[in-house]
Design a protein around this motif. Structure first.
Motif, PDB file in Angstrom:
ATOM      1  N   TYR A   4     -11.199 -15.184 -41.307  1.00 30.48           N
ATOM      2  CA  TYR A   4     -10.696 -17.060 -41.487  1.00 30.48           C
ATOM      3  C   TYR A   4      -9.632 -16.746 -40.384  1.00 30.48           C
ATOM      4  O   TYR A   4      -8.841 -15.399 -40.496  1.00 30.48           O
ATOM      5  CB  TYR A   4      -9.661 -16.356 -43.071  1.00 30.48           C
ATOM      6  N   THR A   6      -6.075 -17.224 -38.839  1.00 28.73           N
ATOM      7  CA  THR A   6      -4.226 -17.677 -40.060  1.00 28.73           C
ATOM      8  C   THR A   6      -3.173 -17.968 -38.996  1.00 28.73           C
ATOM      9  O   THR A   6      -3.810 -16.630 -37.908  1.00 28.73           O
ATOM     10  CB  THR A   6      -4.330 -16.435 -40.758  1.00 28.73           C
ATOM     11  N   HIS A  37     -18.774 -17.896 -48.327  1.00 31.30           N
ATOM     12  CA  HIS A  37     -18.305 -18.876 -49.197  1.00 31.30           C
ATOM     13  C   HIS A  37     -19.049 -18.679 -50.362  1.00 31.30           C
ATOM     14  O   HIS A  37     -20.203 -18.848 -51.169  1.00 31.30           O
ATOM     15  CB  HIS A  37     -18.308 -19.919 -48.733  1.00 31.30           C
ATOM     16  N   GLN A 230      -4.532 -26.197 -38.921  1.00 34.24           N
ATOM     17  CA  GLN A 230      -3.916 -25.673 -39.698  1.00 34.24           C
ATOM     18  C   GLN A 230      -2.295 -26.264 -39.242  1.00 34.24           C
ATOM     19  O   GLN A 230      -1.843 -26.572 -40.376  1.00 34.24           O
ATOM     20  CB  GLN A 230      -3.055 -24.748 -39.216  1.00 34.24           C
ATOM     21  N   ARG A 238      -5.721 -25.278 -47.482  1.00 37.95           N
ATOM     22  CA  ARG A 238      -7.455 -24.557 -47.993  1.00 37.95           C
ATOM     23  C   ARG A 238      -7.264 -25.482 -50.269  1.00 37.95           C
ATOM     24  O   ARG A 238      -7.691 -24.732 -50.756  1.00 37.95           O
ATOM     25  CB  ARG A 238      -7.011 -23.008 -49.069  1.00 37.95           C
ATOM     26  N   ASP A 239      -6.619 -26.879 -49.864  1.00 36.64           N
ATOM     27  CA  ASP A 239      -7.120 -27.387 -50.859  1.00 36.64           C
ATOM     28  C   ASP A 239      -6.444 -28.778 -50.697  1.00 36.64           C
ATOM     29  O   ASP A 239      -5.924 -29.022 -50.869  1.00 36.64           O
ATOM     30  CB  ASP A 239      -5.395 -26.897 -52.000  1.00 36.64           C
ATOM     31  N   TYR A 264     -12.684 -23.054 -43.773  1.00 36.97           N
ATOM     32  CA  TYR A 264     -11.968 -22.463 -44.599  1.00 36.97           C
ATOM     33  C   TYR A 264     -11.930 -22.839 -46.572  1.00 36.97           C
ATOM     34  O   TYR A 264     -11.583 -22.934 -47.050  1.00 36.97           O
ATOM     35  CB  TYR A 264     -10.139 -22.976 -44.652  1.00 36.97           C
ATOM     36  N   GLN A 266     -13.396 -25.911 -47.465  1.00 35.78           N
ATOM     37  CA  GLN A 266     -12.913 -26.949 -48.800  1.00 35.78           C
ATOM     38  C   GLN A 266     -14.008 -28.018 -48.166  1.00 35.78           C
ATOM     39  O   GLN A 266     -15.391 -28.246 -47.023  1.00 35.78           O
ATOM     40  CB  GLN A 266     -12.224 -27.267 -47.163  1.00 35.78           C
TER      41      GLN A 266
END
Length: 557
Positions: A4, A6, A37, A230, A238-239, A264, A266
């Motif tokens: 990932y 970051t 995933h 991001q 992430r949500d 990510y 999603q």
């Protein structure tokens, strides 16, 4: 391989200092996006006009893209071959891209809005061997296929016509239904050996400043979008639930939202809306609990016409990212007031190197008119294009990005090394290779970048240099202007004069009185030499498939 991207740090400066790509060996974009995933996680929520709603998990997309890859391989597709994708927001679109990357082949996202000439040019230029096309494009593909010598097979998605396409031929090109060509039970596949630098996708430029160019990117290109993703979605990626109305043929849809969201893990909402419908957009965002969206500024302005949206729709929206044309202060105010604090972050990029600059409220609140600051992972500078030296803050120069290991920068223009060399500064700052974007900007003392224009768009009038975008932004602030494009036209006395092509707002009348009012409106707000001496009213302005004004078509022959 659960890699990932970051971005970490207490501050923007910390994030810039600590960021590192560290991409693992053997990287494959399709494996990264859908193969790493939990297979039970929702990945794609597909909506249709008839009200149906289908959820595909990451496991579904992984298996189904394997089946598509096997079908392509059976039709002769090998490592490095090109496959065109002419499909709107439907599963077949993304499944074909993923399938190509699993084979080591190269995909070409193409718009369903393309006419004969546009589609013919791209299929021929790329030597495409297989085209996966929506049924709505079948007539167009029939017209252009005989002129595309490399084209061997056409797979038609969602054909509902009375005339079956089963095993037809167009001058030697086989035509089959997509669902017949793919054996959905054939899900066993070993992905090809690839790495972050393996060619993966050719994305054609919009052609807003000339002939479209094939821009070749590698498997790492979607990773290159993730740091900006991001930032403009305010770190918490992430949500969420993600949606864009933008055409999935455009890097602004695939790169700004769809593929970073999948990186990510999603879910993304897919819906082939066609022409943008503001009421339908609010309804979709409410019913699907969309939290983050990419919206072109034109779409935002259409949303602004809807009265009391938060009272009529139960929205979960948290942030909007946007780019491609100016974000006026009114847009930021509307989102903050009418949408009750929703963040709007402008971004900057181009097909060759997308998402280099953006805003992030948590680290640096947006300045109306500014593109923002360079994204961690991308070394962006404003250079004097002739010398390659950095210009001082407040001075205009060309936006450039250091190539290095940055995966977002394109590999080359397809079959055009000379053009690639022309935008490459081989011995730039610090002795490194830099990509020259062709976009002019200036940097303020805070490090924010302010877009000026394309280097070939500047208007020289009476010795003054005028950026069309500045005049366009000013005219868009007038309530009678819905859209505007500004160009320079030859003039014996001044060299060039400024011409504005204006699409009036729905309630405005195209009159000489309005012409005079607009000239005075600009003159009062900009320099005396920056007002449009010539104003032409049009019912509709020429645009690219991505919604940008085609300034080249506004100029006299």
């Amino acid at each position: 391989m659960s890699y990932y991207v970051t971005v970490t740090g207490e501050t923007y400066a910390d994030a810039r200092e600590s960021f590192s790509w560290d991409v693992p060996d053997g990287f494959n974009a399709a494996v990264d996006l859908v193969g790493k995933h939990d297979g039970d996680q929702p990945a794609l929520v597909q909506l249709t006009d008839d009200g149906s709603r289908t959820t595909y998990t990451f496991g579904d997309l992984d298996a189904r893209s394997n089946a598509v890859a096997n079908a392509l391989e059976a039709r002769g597709i090998e490592h490095g071959d090109r496959v065109a994708v002419v499909v709107p927001q439907k599963p077949a679109n993304v499944l074909t891209h993923l399938a190509c990357w699993k084979l080591g082949a190269i995909s070409l996202p193409l718009s369903v809005l393309f006419g004969d000439d546009a589609l013919r040019y791209r299929l021929t230029d790329s030597d495409t061997r297989v085209a996966v096309v929506d049924a709505s494009q079948l007539a167009t593909i029939r017209e252009v296929a005989p002129d595309c010598p490399a084209l061997e097979s056409v797979l038609v998605v969602d054909d509902t016509s009375s005339e079956t396409v089963d095993q037809q031929r167009i001058d030697g090109v086989t035509v089959e239904p997509f669902d017949t060509a793919v054996d959905w039970t054939a899900t066993a596949l070993e992905p090809a050996d690839t790495d972050v630098d393996t060619p993966a996708i050719i994305m054609y430029t919009s052609g807003s400043t000339g002939e479209p160019k094939g821009v070749l990117h590698s498997h790492g290109v979607w990773l290159g979008h993730c740091p900006a993703f991001q930032l403009y979605f305010e770190h918490d990626v992430r949500d969420g639930i993600y949606w864009t109305p933008a055409d999935w043929a455009w890097i602004g849809a695939l790169g700004d939202l769809v593929f970073p969201a999948w990186h990510y893990g999603q879910p993304v909402v897919g819906y082939p809306m066609g022409s943008f419908d503001a009421e339908r957009a609010f309804e979709l965002m409410a019913t699907e609990a969309v939290t983050n969206t990419f919206l072109p500024p034109t779409a935002i302005r259409m949303l602004m016409d809807i009265k009391e949206p938060t009272e009529r729709y139960d929205l979960s929206l948290e942030s909007i990212c946007s780019g491609g044309e100016p974000l006026t202060p009114e847009i930021l105010e509307w989102a903050d007031e009418t949408l009750e604090g929703v963040v709007v972050n402008e971004l900057y990029g181009q097909t060759e190197a997308n998402l280099l600059v953006t805003n992030c409220r948590q680290w640096f609140p947006a300045k109306p008119g500014s593109m923002g600051k360079p994204v961690p992972g991308h070394d962006v500078a404003v250079l004097e294009p002739q010398t390659g030296e950095r210009v001082d803050s407040g001075e205009v120069g060309e936006i450039a990005v250091r190539r290095g290991e940055d995966p977002v920068i394109f590999e080359s223009y397809w079959n055009d090394p000379a053009r690639t060399d022309a935008v490459t500064l081989s011995d730039g700052p610090d002795g490194d290779r830099w990509h020259l974007t062709g976009d002019l900007a200036e940097r303020d003392e805070d490090g924010s970048l302010w877009y000026i224009s394309r280097d070939d768009d500047l208007i020289i009038t009476s010795g003054y240099r005028v950026a069309p975008r500045e005049v366009e932004e000013t005219m868009l602030a007038h309530e009678a202007v819905a859209q505007v494009g500004v160009v320079g036209v030859p003039d014996e006395r001044r060299g060039e004069i400024i011409k504005a092509a204006v699409e009036p707002a729905s309630e405005a009348s195209a009159t000489d009185e309005l012409r005079a009012e607009l000239r005075e409106f600009v003159r009062d707000r900009l320099a005396a030499y920056e007002y449009p001496r010539e104003i032409e009213f049009r019912d509709e302005l020429p645009t690219t498939t991505t919604g940008k004004i085609r300034r080249t078509e506004l100029k006299p022959e």
